[in-house]
Design an enzyme around this catalytic site. Structure first.
Site, PDB file in Angstrom:
ATOM      1  CE  LYS A   1       3.521  -2.252   0.164  1.00 14.28           C
ATOM      2  NZ  LYS A   1       2.457  -1.810   1.090  1.00 14.28           N
ATOM      3  CG  ASN A   2       4.602  -2.300   4.160  1.00 19.60           C
ATOM      4  OD1 ASN A   2       4.103  -1.583   3.299  1.00 19.60           O
ATOM      5  ND2 ASN A   2       4.192  -3.540   4.363  1.00 19.60           N
TER       6      ASN A   2
ATOM      7  CB  CYS B   1      -4.650  -4.619   0.231  1.00 21.79           C
ATOM      8  SG  CYS B   1      -3.325  -4.430  -0.950  1.00 21.79           S
TER       9      CYS B   1
ATOM     10  NE  ARG C   1      -5.784  -3.075   6.003  1.00 26.25           N
ATOM     11  CZ  ARG C   1      -4.719  -2.891   5.226  1.00 26.25           C
ATOM     12  NH1 ARG C   1      -4.879  -2.705   3.944  1.00 26.25           N
ATOM     13  NH2 ARG C   1      -3.504  -2.852   5.749  1.00 26.25           N
TER      14      ARG C   1
ATOM     15  CG  ASP D   1     -10.171  -0.612  17.103  1.00 25.10           C
ATOM     16  OD1 ASP D   1      -9.891  -1.012  15.959  1.00 25.10           O
ATOM     17  OD2 ASP D   1      -9.933  -1.285  18.123  1.00 25.10           O
TER      18      ASP D   1
ATOM     19  CG  ASP E   1       2.306  -7.867   4.376  1.00 31.72           C
ATOM     20  OD1 ASP E   1       2.904  -6.821   4.695  1.00 31.72           O
ATOM     21  OD2 ASP E   1       1.095  -8.043   4.561  1.00 31.72           O
TER      22      ASP E   1
ATOM     23  NE  ARG F   1      -1.979  -0.394  -3.448  1.00 29.45           N
ATOM     24  CZ  ARG F   1      -2.798  -0.462  -2.398  1.00 29.45           C
ATOM     25  NH1 ARG F   1      -3.933  -1.101  -2.508  1.00 29.45           N
ATOM     26  NH2 ARG F   1      -2.483   0.094  -1.251  1.00 29.45           N
TER      27      ARG F   1
END
Ligand code: EPZ
Length: 419
Positions: A22-23, A116, A121, A124, A307, A398
């Site tokens: 997914k990532n 999530c 989160r 910057d 994760d 998701r």
């Protein structure tokens, strides 16, 4: 709304095929904007985050369709660089489209991304890195990024942020000269992005190390491209922790099995056998109960992946022994533990650490609050005695495609119901 009903205590046995990561897929969908043509992503799970990213591409003027598990993207007609507010606020990965839009148009406009609920989160590191290469950033409710003439620079990230690394790899393609990123993320998903960008005509090197070099100026290839992302090491780890919690024997195809050190961490502490069958296919046998994992600290790749922290914690709850989990990437990523305690788990959170004393779990009614926290509740329910109910499984959808079907095929008693 939908929930899972699970009857625990059943071993997991059989063949498990790991989806593409997914990532990797999410930033690849963003990067296809740079291609401005057709990209086919293979073995692509139709998970909700992928659909949201594809809808973002459509809202910018592109198109997409699925042909089985192949995602066909066409970004030739993308003409807007203004990200749609509602879709952007649904997922964090929408932020990774900024770099691609800057590369193609010199501009991007985005509302603060969603994602999530695993703590603060900020963005910057993205903003500082983009400013360093000459992007002008105005920060109101919308963030407007403008950078027609970018400067190739040496940029050192204060933290190896995955998304910021990906955004800077893509934006730097617009800078004249060679941009050097230092202290950047080393995840396999970064290597996938480099592979894809080079496939469409970029000259990038160093992904997977702490230093990435991007040669500015890209003329995307005209022909359609096809790309197979690496397999999803987090889905792999999720099913391994599930099997370690209930026992069983799996046959898994994934190149990640020999690459990832979280596997060795798992095997080091647990009575299990692993051997290669052929190529990337491995036999993995777990005997119950799993043994506690001792001290495990998450960190940027190649350290233990944040994760998989919730899934390891859930496995530790039904193990024999003590486990101490220290979360060093998202310090507030233990919200799911109070739900695990409803199964009778002996787990206590202290700031960014969780101490677990393994024991027997019983069925309970729990609610998922985020993607990987939801996966941990599934693992808890699989090893609990009796029936459990996990509400709000849209969080799980998701990142996992029909996980209940894949677990049922391995012998788990799990079904989806509306409520
Ligand atoms: C990616 O998120 C993943 N998401 C996350 O996976 C993963 O947990 C995370 O990397 C870390 O590995 C996707 O790839 C879509 P970061 P990302 O920037 O890029 C702080 C999942 O479950 N930070 O590496 O957003 C941040 O708050 C998801 O699949 C800043 O302070 O993560 C965090 O503490 C969850 N400022 C740390 O850095 C910034 O500008 C790591 O974040 C950016 C990040």
């Amino acid at each position: 709304m939908e929930k899972f009903i699970i009857n625990g205590g059943n071993k997991l046995c059989g063949r498990f095929t790991v989806q593409s990561a997914k990532n990797s897929i999410l930033p690849l969908i963003s990067a296809s904007i740079i291609k401005s043509g057709k990209t086919r992503i293979l073995r692509c799970p139709k998970i909700n985050d992928v659909i949201v990213m594809c809808e973002i591409i459509r809202s910018l003027g592109g198109s997409y369709e699925f042909d089985g598990d192949v995602l066909l993207l066409d970004t030739e007609k993308v003409s807007s660089w203004v990200m749609p507010k509602q879709l952007t606020q649904e997922i964090r990965a929408s932020l990774f489209t900024v770099g691609a839009l800057i590369c193609r148009f010199g501009y991007a406009s985005i509302y603060m991304p969603g994602g999530c609920n695993i703590g603060e989160r900020p963005i910057d590191i993205h903003v500082d890195g983009l400013r360093a290469i000459g992007v002008n950033v105005t920060e109101n409710e919308e963030r407007i990024f403008s950078g027609n003439r970018l400067l190739a620079r040496e940029v050192t990230l204060r933290f190896p942020s995955v998304g910021a690394t990906e955004n800077l790899m893509m934006a730097s393609l617009r800078a004249k000269g060679i941009t050097v990123l230092k202290n950047c993320a080393k995840e396999p998903e970064i290597v996938d992005l480099q592979r894809y960008l080079n496939l469409i005509g970029a000259k990038i090197s160093g992904a997977g190390t702490g230093v990435i070099k991007i040669e500015g100026g890209i003329t995307p290839c005209k022909e359609d491209v096809e790309f197979l992302p690496s397999s999803d090491r987090i889905e792999l780890g999720t099913v391994l922790y599930a099997a370690a919690s209930v026992g069983g024997e799996l046959e898994i195809e994934s190149e990640e099995i020999k690459n990832s050190d979280f596997i060795s961490k798992l095997f080091k502490n647990n009575a299990c056998k692993i051997h290669n069958i052929n190529g990337n296919i491995y036999y993995i046998g777990f005997s119950r109960p799993a043994v506690g994992f001792g001290r495990v600290a998450t960190g940027p790749y190649p350290e233990f992946p944040t994760d998989l922290q919730p899934q390891l914690t859930a496995c530790a709850c039904s193990s024999v022994g003590v486990t101490a989990v220290i979360e060093r990437v998202f310090p507030n990523r233990f919200a799911y533990v109070e739900q695990l305690r409803l199964f009778g788990a002996r787990a206590d959170v202290f700031a960014n650490a969780c101490i677990i004393e393994g024991g027997r779990l019983h069925g309970a009614k729990v609610t998922a609050g985020d993607l990987r926290g939801g996966a941990s509740l599934i693992i808890g329910a699989l090893s609990a005695e009796g029936e459990s109910e996990i509400r709000n499984v849209s969080h799980v959808d998701r990142g996992y495609y029909k996980l209940e079907d894949k677990l049922s095929a391995l012998g788990a008693k799990i079904r989806r119901e509306r409520y």
